[in-house]
Design a protein around this motif. Structure first.
Motif, PDB file in Angstrom:
ATOM      1  N   ASP A  83      -0.031  11.481   8.578  1.00 48.93           N
ATOM      2  CA  ASP A  83      -0.097  12.558   7.594  1.00 48.93           C
ATOM      3  C   ASP A  83       1.196  12.696   6.791  1.00 48.93           C
ATOM      4  N   LEU A  84       2.307  12.162   7.276  1.00 52.27           N
ATOM      5  CA  LEU A  84       3.557  12.188   6.515  1.00 52.27           C
ATOM      6  C   LEU A  84       3.467  11.339   5.250  1.00 52.27           C
ATOM      7  N   LEU A  85       2.532  10.409   5.237  1.00 49.98           N
ATOM      8  CA  LEU A  85       2.334   9.544   4.080  1.00 49.98           C
ATOM      9  C   LEU A  85       1.592  10.250   2.949  1.00 49.98           C
ATOM     10  N   ARG A  86       0.734  11.192   3.289  1.00 50.39           N
ATOM     11  CA  ARG A  86      -0.164  11.807   2.300  1.00 50.39           C
ATOM     12  C   ARG A  86       0.552  12.451   1.109  1.00 50.39           C
ATOM     13  N   PRO A  87       1.622  13.218   1.297  1.00 52.87           N
ATOM     14  CA  PRO A  87       2.264  13.832   0.113  1.00 52.87           C
ATOM     15  C   PRO A  87       2.851  12.809  -0.875  1.00 52.87           C
ATOM     16  N   LEU A  88       3.048  11.594  -0.415  1.00 52.88           N
ATOM     17  CA  LEU A  88       3.613  10.558  -1.276  1.00 52.88           C
ATOM     18  C   LEU A  88       2.566   9.897  -2.161  1.00 52.88           C
ATOM     19  N   LEU A  89       1.298  10.159  -1.874  1.00 56.24           N
ATOM     20  CA  LEU A  89       0.197   9.574  -2.630  1.00 56.24           C
ATOM     21  C   LEU A  89      -0.500  10.654  -3.438  1.00 56.24           C
ATOM     22  N   ASN A  90      -1.155  10.239  -4.481  1.00 52.32           N
ATOM     23  CA  ASN A  90      -1.827  11.180  -5.377  1.00 52.32           C
ATOM     24  C   ASN A  90      -3.312  11.245  -5.013  1.00 52.32           C
ATOM     25  N   MET A  91      -3.608  11.738  -3.819  1.00 50.03           N
ATOM     26  CA  MET A  91      -4.990  11.851  -3.345  1.00 50.03           C
ATOM     27  C   MET A  91      -5.456  13.293  -3.548  1.00 50.03           C
ATOM     28  N   GLY A 137       0.727   3.451  -4.006  1.00 48.74           N
ATOM     29  CA  GLY A 137      -0.218   3.398  -2.895  1.00 48.74           C
ATOM     30  C   GLY A 137      -0.392   1.986  -2.357  1.00 48.74           C
ATOM     31  N   ALA A 138      -0.426   1.011  -3.257  1.00 48.61           N
ATOM     32  CA  ALA A 138      -0.541  -0.389  -2.845  1.00 48.61           C
ATOM     33  C   ALA A 138       0.735  -0.856  -2.144  1.00 48.61           C
ATOM     34  N   ARG A 139       1.890  -0.478  -2.687  1.00 51.59           N
ATOM     35  CA  ARG A 139       3.159  -0.864  -2.065  1.00 51.59           C
ATOM     36  C   ARG A 139       3.290  -0.285  -0.653  1.00 51.59           C
ATOM     37  N   MET A 140       2.881   0.975  -0.489  1.00 49.06           N
ATOM     38  CA  MET A 140       2.984   1.607   0.828  1.00 49.06           C
ATOM     39  C   MET A 140       2.068   0.927   1.843  1.00 49.06           C
ATOM     40  N   ASP A 198       1.955  -5.296   6.064  1.00 47.22           N
ATOM     41  CA  ASP A 198       2.310  -6.677   5.737  1.00 47.22           C
ATOM     42  C   ASP A 198       3.522  -6.666   4.807  1.00 47.22           C
ATOM     43  N   PRO A 199       4.689  -6.234   5.328  1.00 48.07           N
ATOM     44  CA  PRO A 199       5.868  -6.099   4.458  1.00 48.07           C
ATOM     45  C   PRO A 199       6.232  -7.417   3.780  1.00 48.07           C
ATOM     46  N   ASP A 200       6.572  -7.308   2.515  1.00 48.85           N
ATOM     47  CA  ASP A 200       6.851  -8.493   1.714  1.00 48.85           C
ATOM     48  C   ASP A 200       7.926  -8.131   0.692  1.00 48.85           C
ATOM     49  N   ALA A 201       8.801  -9.071   0.394  1.00 46.54           N
ATOM     50  CA  ALA A 201       9.858  -8.841  -0.588  1.00 46.54           C
ATOM     51  C   ALA A 201       9.285  -8.606  -1.985  1.00 46.54           C
ATOM     52  N   SER A 202       8.119  -9.172  -2.256  1.00 46.99           N
ATOM     53  CA  SER A 202       7.424  -8.988  -3.529  1.00 46.99           C
ATOM     54  C   SER A 202       5.986  -8.576  -3.223  1.00 46.99           C
ATOM     55  N   PRO A 203       5.746  -7.282  -2.946  1.00 42.17           N
ATOM     56  CA  PRO A 203       4.449  -6.866  -2.412  1.00 42.17           C
ATOM     57  C   PRO A 203       3.287  -6.956  -3.390  1.00 42.17           C
ATOM     58  N   LEU A 204       3.538  -6.761  -4.676  1.00 37.27           N
ATOM     59  CA  LEU A 204       2.459  -6.750  -5.660  1.00 37.27           C
ATOM     60  C   LEU A 204       2.487  -8.024  -6.485  1.00 37.27           C
ATOM     61  N   ARG A 205       1.300  -8.552  -6.758  1.00 40.94           N
ATOM     62  CA  ARG A 205       1.166  -9.823  -7.465  1.00 40.94           C
ATOM     63  C   ARG A 205       0.418  -9.640  -8.774  1.00 40.94           C
ATOM     64  N   THR A 206       0.566 -10.620  -9.637  1.00 42.05           N
ATOM     65  CA  THR A 206      -0.312 -10.725 -10.799  1.00 42.05           C
ATOM     66  C   THR A 206      -1.541 -11.507 -10.357  1.00 42.05           C
ATOM     67  N   THR A 235      -0.019 -14.847   3.129  1.00 42.28           N
ATOM     68  CA  THR A 235       0.158 -13.414   3.312  1.00 42.28           C
ATOM     69  C   THR A 235      -1.074 -12.840   3.994  1.00 42.28           C
ATOM     70  N   GLN A 236      -0.929 -11.712   4.648  1.00 39.48           N
ATOM     71  CA  GLN A 236      -2.060 -11.104   5.333  1.00 39.48           C
ATOM     72  C   GLN A 236      -2.855 -10.189   4.404  1.00 39.48           C
ATOM     73  N   ILE A 237      -2.189  -9.509   3.478  1.00 39.45           N
ATOM     74  CA  ILE A 237      -2.864  -8.611   2.541  1.00 39.45           C
ATOM     75  C   ILE A 237      -2.441  -9.000   1.132  1.00 39.45           C
ATOM     76  N   LEU A 238      -3.419  -9.225   0.269  1.00 33.90           N
ATOM     77  CA  LEU A 238      -3.142  -9.549  -1.128  1.00 33.90           C
ATOM     78  C   LEU A 238      -3.268  -8.275  -1.960  1.00 33.90           C
ATOM     79  N   ALA A 239      -2.256  -7.959  -2.735  1.00 40.90           N
ATOM     80  CA  ALA A 239      -2.270  -6.765  -3.578  1.00 40.90           C
ATOM     81  C   ALA A 239      -2.011  -7.184  -5.023  1.00 40.90           C
TER      82      ALA A 239
END
Length: 167
Positions: free
Chosen positions: A18-26, A65-68, A74-82, A97-101
């Motif tokens: 629940d500590l994550l929720r205020p950081l997202l726009n849900m 939200g995707a970065r979090m 699956d922490p990555d130095a470059s988490p988001l891709r084109t 990678t385990q998760i593609l974003a």
């Protein structure tokens, strides 16, 4: 270890998701439950996985939200891709990678929508091995995928049926 792979965070006693929720726009509880459910589902080592689609207006924390999600699972130095240019690039990315974003999409081409569906439910492709005439390379993977963008990314029914779309 692949290039860019970072260490997983150490769990802290007494923490709460629940500590994550205020950081997202849900806007409501249903969106939050779906987001957390997707995170938990990613812990399944075999899949299939629903595709998480984060849609909203500019500045609505879609990329955050995707970065979090990537940082937690699956922490990555470059988490988001084109988006990849073709199936081969998508499958190569999935093996490293385990998760593609994929970030800031303005719609999805038919090939990419179909390829993401195969990746989410388990699929593979054969490609001619470079510098050969008749040798093939086989890529197989089942991976969680995150897509984000302003435009509607669920206009193809096969992807919409495999997606959790969060606005």
């Amino acid at each position: 270890r692949t290039a860019g792979m970072l260490a997983l965070p150490h769990p802290q006693p007494g923490g709460s998701i629940d500590l994550l929720r205020p950081l997202l726009n849900m806007a409501d509880d249903d969106l939050w439950i779906q987001y957390v459910g997707w995170l938990v589902g990613c812990l399944n080592p075999w899949g299939p996985y629903p595709v998480q689609i984060l849609q909203g207006e500019q500045g609505s924390a879609k990329s955050m939200g995707a970065r979090m999600a990537k940082a937690l699972l699956d922490p990555d130095a470059s988490p988001l891709r084109t988006p990849p240019a073709n199936d081969r690039e998508l499958m190569i990315a999935a093996t490293h990678t385990q998760i593609l974003a994929f970030d800031n999409l303005s719609g999805l081409d038919r090939y990419l929508s179909d390829a993401i569906c195969r990746l989410a439910t388990g699929g593979g492709n054969r490609f001619r091995k470079l510098y050969t005439d008749s040798t093939e390379v086989l890529f197989t993977a089942t991976r969680p995928v995150i897509l984000n963008g302003i435009d509607d990314l669920t206009n193809r029914e096969d992807l919409a049926s495999r997606a959790i779309a969060l606005h």
